[in-house]
Motif scaffolding. Structure first.
Motif, PDB file in Angstrom:
ATOM      1  N   VAL A 114       0.781  -1.055   0.018  1.00 17.07           N
ATOM      2  CA  VAL A 114       0.212   0.315  -0.035  1.00 17.07           C
ATOM      3  C   VAL A 114       0.718   1.020  -0.537  1.00 17.07           C
ATOM      4  O   VAL A 114       1.893   1.678   1.152  1.00 17.07           O
ATOM      5  N   ALA A 115       0.623   1.902  -1.101  1.00 18.41           N
ATOM      6  CA  ALA A 115       1.555   3.241  -1.234  1.00 18.41           C
ATOM      7  C   ALA A 115       0.663   4.220  -1.139  1.00 18.41           C
ATOM      8  O   ALA A 115      -0.270   4.897  -1.777  1.00 18.41           O
ATOM      9  N   VAL A 116       1.388   5.486  -0.687  1.00 18.75           N
ATOM     10  CA  VAL A 116       0.846   7.141  -0.666  1.00 18.75           C
ATOM     11  C   VAL A 116       2.289   7.785  -0.967  1.00 18.75           C
ATOM     12  O   VAL A 116       2.743   7.995  -1.025  1.00 18.75           O
ATOM     13  N   VAL A 117       1.570   8.603  -1.769  1.00 18.12           N
ATOM     14  CA  VAL A 117       1.690   9.691  -2.891  1.00 18.12           C
ATOM     15  C   VAL A 117       1.149  10.639  -2.177  1.00 18.12           C
ATOM     16  O   VAL A 117      -0.488  11.181  -2.679  1.00 18.12           O
ATOM     17  N   THR A 118       2.053  12.383  -2.404  1.00 18.36           N
ATOM     18  CA  THR A 118       1.796  13.060  -2.076  1.00 18.36           C
ATOM     19  C   THR A 118       1.572  14.175  -3.374  1.00 18.36           C
ATOM     20  O   THR A 118       2.844  13.648  -3.609  1.00 18.36           O
ATOM     21  N   GLY A 119       1.052  15.231  -3.261  1.00 15.90           N
ATOM     22  CA  GLY A 119       1.120  16.121  -4.327  1.00 15.90           C
ATOM     23  C   GLY A 119       0.948  15.128  -5.740  1.00 15.90           C
ATOM     24  O   GLY A 119       1.347  15.288  -6.838  1.00 15.90           O
TER      25      GLY A 119
ATOM     26  N   ALA B  22      -1.581  15.083  -7.742  1.00 13.20           N
ATOM     27  CA  ALA B  22      -2.991  15.382  -9.017  1.00 13.20           C
ATOM     28  C   ALA B  22      -2.458  15.813 -10.649  1.00 13.20           C
ATOM     29  O   ALA B  22      -2.670  15.546 -11.153  1.00 13.20           O
ATOM     30  N   ARG B  23      -1.111  15.792 -10.958  1.00 13.35           N
ATOM     31  CA  ARG B  23      -0.207  15.766 -11.808  1.00 13.35           C
ATOM     32  C   ARG B  23       0.819  15.685 -12.449  1.00 13.35           C
ATOM     33  O   ARG B  23       1.897  15.401 -10.855  1.00 13.35           O
ATOM     34  N   GLY B  24       2.082  16.162 -13.536  1.00 13.32           N
ATOM     35  CA  GLY B  24       3.338  16.206 -13.129  1.00 13.32           C
ATOM     36  C   GLY B  24       3.427  14.850 -12.701  1.00 13.32           C
ATOM     37  O   GLY B  24       3.012  13.457 -13.197  1.00 13.32           O
ATOM     38  N   ILE B  25       4.741  14.891 -12.204  1.00  9.10           N
ATOM     39  CA  ILE B  25       5.407  13.946 -11.536  1.00  9.10           C
ATOM     40  C   ILE B  25       4.638  13.335 -10.342  1.00  9.10           C
ATOM     41  O   ILE B  25       5.182  11.759 -10.427  1.00  9.10           O
ATOM     42  N   GLY B  26       3.922  14.158  -9.808  1.00 10.73           N
ATOM     43  CA  GLY B  26       3.083  12.996  -8.709  1.00 10.73           C
ATOM     44  C   GLY B  26       2.064  11.547  -9.557  1.00 10.73           C
ATOM     45  O   GLY B  26       1.976  10.420  -8.723  1.00 10.73           O
ATOM     46  N   ALA B  27       1.666  12.813 -10.456  1.00 15.52           N
ATOM     47  CA  ALA B  27       0.009  11.450 -11.111  1.00 15.52           C
ATOM     48  C   ALA B  27       1.318  10.671 -11.571  1.00 15.52           C
ATOM     49  O   ALA B  27       1.134   9.191 -11.691  1.00 15.52           O
ATOM     50  N   ALA B  28       2.671  10.869 -12.282  1.00 15.63           N
ATOM     51  CA  ALA B  28       3.587   9.512 -12.885  1.00 15.63           C
ATOM     52  C   ALA B  28       3.877   8.487 -12.085  1.00 15.63           C
ATOM     53  O   ALA B  28       4.066   7.238 -12.327  1.00 15.63           O
TER      54      ALA B  28
ATOM     55  N   ASN C  67       6.166  13.511  -2.209  1.00 18.92           N
ATOM     56  CA  ASN C  67       6.221  14.360  -3.639  1.00 18.92           C
ATOM     57  C   ASN C  67       5.731  15.612  -3.603  1.00 18.92           C
ATOM     58  O   ASN C  67       6.306  16.901  -4.533  1.00 18.92           O
ATOM     59  N   ALA C  68       5.081  16.227  -3.011  1.00 20.00           N
ATOM     60  CA  ALA C  68       4.379  17.984  -3.175  1.00 20.00           C
ATOM     61  C   ALA C  68       5.925  18.598  -2.595  1.00 20.00           C
ATOM     62  O   ALA C  68       6.854  18.750  -1.506  1.00 20.00           O
TER      63      ALA C  68
ATOM     64  N   ILE D 222       9.701   5.239   3.125  1.00 20.02           N
ATOM     65  CA  ILE D 222       9.931   6.332   2.897  1.00 20.02           C
ATOM     66  C   ILE D 222      11.021   6.909   1.655  1.00 20.02           C
ATOM     67  O   ILE D 222      11.700   6.307   1.546  1.00 20.02           O
ATOM     68  N   VAL D 223      10.234   7.914   0.241  1.00 19.08           N
ATOM     69  CA  VAL D 223      10.955   7.973  -0.934  1.00 19.08           C
ATOM     70  C   VAL D 223      10.535   9.734  -0.934  1.00 19.08           C
ATOM     71  O   VAL D 223       9.414   9.687  -0.901  1.00 19.08           O
ATOM     72  N   SER D 224      11.342  10.512  -0.994  1.00 14.97           N
ATOM     73  CA  SER D 224      11.226  11.566  -0.958  1.00 14.97           C
ATOM     74  C   SER D 224      11.922  12.237  -2.285  1.00 14.97           C
ATOM     75  O   SER D 224      12.768  12.201  -2.378  1.00 14.97           O
ATOM     76  N   LEU D 225      11.251  13.065  -2.515  1.00 15.44           N
ATOM     77  CA  LEU D 225      11.430  14.309  -3.899  1.00 15.44           C
ATOM     78  C   LEU D 225      12.728  15.197  -3.196  1.00 15.44           C
ATOM     79  O   LEU D 225      12.712  15.515  -2.542  1.00 15.44           O
ATOM     80  N   ALA D 226      13.950  15.506  -4.028  1.00 11.63           N
ATOM     81  CA  ALA D 226      14.839  15.811  -3.682  1.00 11.63           C
ATOM     82  C   ALA D 226      14.854  16.719  -4.908  1.00 11.63           C
ATOM     83  O   ALA D 226      14.351  16.910  -5.608  1.00 11.63           O
ATOM     84  N   SER D 227      16.159  17.683  -5.078  1.00 11.79           N
ATOM     85  CA  SER D 227      16.677  17.873  -6.227  1.00 11.79           C
ATOM     86  C   SER D 227      17.492  18.377  -6.712  1.00 11.79           C
ATOM     87  O   SER D 227      18.057  18.441  -5.353  1.00 11.79           O
ATOM     88  N   THR D 228      18.109  18.391  -7.650  1.00 12.35           N
ATOM     89  CA  THR D 228      19.891  17.891  -8.265  1.00 12.35           C
ATOM     90  C   THR D 228      19.991  19.808  -8.161  1.00 12.35           C
ATOM     91  O   THR D 228      20.832  20.443  -7.458  1.00 12.35           O
ATOM     92  N   SER D 229      19.604  21.034  -7.609  1.00 13.28           N
ATOM     93  CA  SER D 229      19.067  22.632  -7.276  1.00 13.28           C
ATOM     94  C   SER D 229      19.406  22.214  -5.646  1.00 13.28           C
ATOM     95  O   SER D 229      19.957  23.299  -4.983  1.00 13.28           O
ATOM     96  N   GLY D 230      19.518  21.373  -4.263  1.00 12.21           N
ATOM     97  CA  GLY D 230      19.709  20.629  -3.782  1.00 12.21           C
ATOM     98  C   GLY D 230      21.590  20.716  -3.806  1.00 12.21           C
ATOM     99  O   GLY D 230      21.732  20.408  -2.111  1.00 12.21           O
TER     100      GLY D 230
END
Length: 445
Positions: free
Chosen positions: A208-213, A215-221, A287-288, A332-340
């Motif tokens: 059972v997996a929960v994905v925040t954010g 509704a669209r974009g990367i989160g929907a994918a 992801n949010a 837990i898997v979090s969205l970071a960014s290469t900006s960070g």
């Protein structure tokens, strides 16, 4: 790509014209399909390791055509470099030069992967030099690849071997189309925990997996990919995104939860919904996120504080609640960014939040491991989204062309594939890892 440039320079008359004019020609990437082979051709295994025979037997059981030391005239789908027992820089010469000659035989979309050990201040100087040298070799080779091929490495802590469960899981990920936009990267395997799935096409079956954010974009994918891989998905987003969220949920048979991730009880709402509706909570994807870009000289408190609140403070608060609930084997898997990682002009607030995600993941690994869980992060680079589609075509095309070797932005699905892998039980030994999905560029998403 979001526009027609790749199609034009890779097909028909315009392909010939592009070649004649010397225009950049981004390759078509080999992305994941359940029906596609793991590699597009035979695998050449180079180097020596005490696990070499056992590893080769496993690779054969995966349906791979394994060649040891010499593939003859065969076109290759991949090269595996066994460097985990290299103890001096001079020992790299024969293996790497042999690999160099074999590169000319690689098919489009091929994979080169290495096994090595981490360099340590406690190592003998020659050993440390060899191990750190491998890091440089693999990252550099990633920039030399052509035809959509990639090079990545797996670093084995001393207690693990190439046939440890999470090492094999990382190897399969790097070989497959799931890693199409991952290049010049390393994953460190700290233990051999976890279990390979009974069905590699359904690695999240029963989860059972929960994905925040979502509704669209990367989160929907991400939601679509987790569902494809067998998980029952709960999609989460703000009430204002309710219609879009419902469309995503209906397309994959997910349930919806409308909430603000900055709410004090957000984690409790997630747990109540997932456990109450589906019986468990196994994977949470943070992801949010939001951007409120401005040069720091012009930054106001509202822009700064809102980004920090959504992108990192909410995750810290929710993770504290998940840990307190002692949910077994939670991933837990979090969205970071290469900006960070490398920074980005006008994004000091965003970079602080995404750098914060990376620090949180590394520090929290031991806490989640105490109850059999894990935490990891994915750091996307230039990903083709609604946001990047608003960049003028010329600027967008130039930005892609400066990306090393792959010469294109990634897709939301590329991020989702990495998240699904890191959220699986087979990746348990990768606890605390941050994986860049950026085509070996530090242009941040």
């Amino acid at each position: 790509m979001a526009d027609k440039y790749m199609e034009l320079v890779n097909t028909g008359v315009t392909k010939k014209l592009a070649k004649l004019l010397g225009l950049p020609r981004p390759p078509r990437l080999r992305r994941y399909s359940p029906d596609a082979p793991l590699l597009p051709g035979p695998l050449l295994v180079l180097g020596a390791s005490s696990s070499a025979q056992e590893l080769s037997d496993t690779l054969v059981s995966w349906g791979l055509d394994v060649r040891r030391h010499d593939a003859g005239d065969a076109k290759l789908g991949g090269i595996l470099l066994l460097l985990d027992e290299v103890d001096h820089p001079q020992a790299l010469s024969s293996i790497m030069l042999t690999a160099g000659r074999a590169l000319r035989k690689l098919l489009p979309g091929a994979r080169v992967v290495s096994f090595s050990r981490p360099a340590s201040a406690d190592d003998e100087p020659a050993v440390a030099a060899a191990r750190q040298g491998i890091d440089g070799v693999i990252r550099s080779l990633g920039r030399e690849m052509r035809g959509g091929s990639t090079t990545n490495g797996i670093v084995l802590e001393e207690a693990t071997t190439p046939v440890s469960t999470s090492a094999l899981a990382a190897l399969r990920f790097f070989f497959s189309g799931r890693s199409a936009y991952v290049d010049g990267q390393f994953l460190t395997v700290r233990n051999g925990e976890g279990a390979l799935p009974a069905d590699f096409s359904q690695p999240l079956a029963g989860k059972v997996a929960v994905v925040t954010g979502a509704a669209r974009g990367i989160g929907a994918a991400i939601a679509r990919t987790l569902a494809r891989d067998g998980a029952q998905v709960v999609v989460v987003d703000m009430p204002q995104a309710g219609d879009s969220l419902a469309k995503v949920a209906n397309s994959i048979g997910a349930t919806t939860l409308q909430l603000d991730v900055t709410a004090a009880d957000a984690a409790q709402q997630i747990m109540d919904h997932a456990i109450g509706r589906h019986g468990s909570l196994d994977i949470v994807v943070h992801n949010a996120g939001i951007t409120r870009d401005k040069l720091l000289a012009n930054m106001d408190a509202a822009r700064w504080d809102s980004v920090i609140a959504v992108n990192i403070a909410s995750q810290l608060r929710m993770n504290e609640a998940f840990l307190a609930a002692k949910l077994p084997n939670l991933r837990i898997v979090s969205l970071a960014s290469t900006s960070g990682i490398a920074g980005n002009r006008g994004q000091t607030n965003y970079a602080a939040s995404k750098g914060g995600v990376i620090g949180m993941v590394r520090s929290s690994a031991k806490l989640f491991a105490e109850n059999g869980g894990s935490i990891a992060a994915v750091a996307p680079g230039f990903i083709e989204t609604e946001m990047t589609a608003k960049i003028p075509l010329g600027t967008r095309t130039v930005a892609r062309m400066v990306l090393p070797s792959l010469m294109q932005g990634g897709l939301p699905e590329d991020v989702a594939e990495a998240i699904s892998f890191l959220g699986s039980d087979a990746a348990a030994g990768l606890n605390g890892q941050v994986l860049r999905v950026c085509g070996q560029s530090l242009v941040g998403a």
